[in-house]
Design a protein around this motif. Structure first.
Motif, short mmCIF file in Angstrom:
data_model
loop_
_atom_site.label_atom_id
_atom_site.label_comp_id
_atom_site.label_asym_id
_atom_site.label_seq_id
_atom_site.Cartn_x
_atom_site.Cartn_y
_atom_site.Cartn_z
N UNK A 174 17.19 32.73 -31.31
CA UNK A 174 15.98 32.19 -31.92
C UNK A 174 15.46 30.98 -31.14
N UNK A 175 16.27 30.43 -30.25
CA UNK A 175 15.83 29.27 -29.48
C UNK A 175 15.28 29.65 -28.10
N UNK A 176 15.99 30.50 -27.39
CA UNK A 176 15.52 30.83 -26.05
C UNK A 176 14.89 32.21 -26.00
N UNK A 177 15.11 33.02 -27.04
CA UNK A 177 14.46 34.32 -27.10
C UNK A 177 15.19 35.40 -26.34
N UNK A 179 28.76 32.98 -32.50
CA UNK A 179 27.69 32.13 -33.01
C UNK A 179 27.15 31.19 -31.97
N UNK A 180 27.25 31.63 -30.72
CA UNK A 180 26.79 30.79 -29.63
C UNK A 180 25.93 31.62 -28.68
N UNK A 181 24.83 31.01 -28.26
CA UNK A 181 24.01 31.70 -27.29
C UNK A 181 24.56 31.47 -25.90
N UNK A 182 24.73 32.56 -25.17
CA UNK A 182 25.30 32.45 -23.83
C UNK A 182 24.27 31.93 -22.84
N UNK A 183 23.02 31.96 -23.23
CA UNK A 183 21.96 31.56 -22.31
C UNK A 183 21.58 30.10 -22.46
N UNK A 214 21.66 20.28 -27.03
CA UNK A 214 20.89 20.25 -25.80
C UNK A 214 20.79 21.67 -25.22
N UNK A 215 19.84 21.84 -24.35
CA UNK A 215 19.65 23.15 -23.76
C UNK A 215 20.69 23.35 -22.66
N UNK A 216 21.45 24.42 -22.81
CA UNK A 216 22.45 24.72 -21.79
C UNK A 216 21.77 25.03 -20.47
N UNK A 217 22.14 24.28 -19.46
CA UNK A 217 21.50 24.48 -18.16
C UNK A 217 22.45 24.11 -17.04
N UNK A 218 22.40 24.89 -15.99
CA UNK A 218 23.21 24.61 -14.82
C UNK A 218 22.31 24.52 -13.60
#
Ligand SMILES: [Zn+2]
Length: 56
Positions: free
Chosen positions: A21-24, A33-37, A45-49
């Motif tokens: 629902x956050x990144x689509x 219960x975790x978005x891998x993206x 925070x937005x997961x980002x590498x």
């Protein structure tokens, strides 16, 4: 067929990722219960590498 080796290769039939629902993206892991993206459900925070920039 028993429940032995023949059961292998059938572990990926049920869906584990639903649209986040956050990144689509279809990367929200139902059981974890975790978005891998984007890391929704794990971090606020937005997961980002560096090697996977969502945007510059
Ligand atoms: Zn997400």
């Amino acid at each position: 067929m028993g429940a032995g080796t023949s059961a292998q290769g059938r572990h990926n039939t049920k869906k584990v990722h639903i649209p986040c629902r956050r990144c689509g993206r279809s990367a929200y892991h139902i059981r974890k219960g975790v978005c891998a993206s984007c890391g929704y459900g794990k971090t606020a925070k937005f997961r980002e590498y560096n090697w996977a920039k969502a945007r510059e």
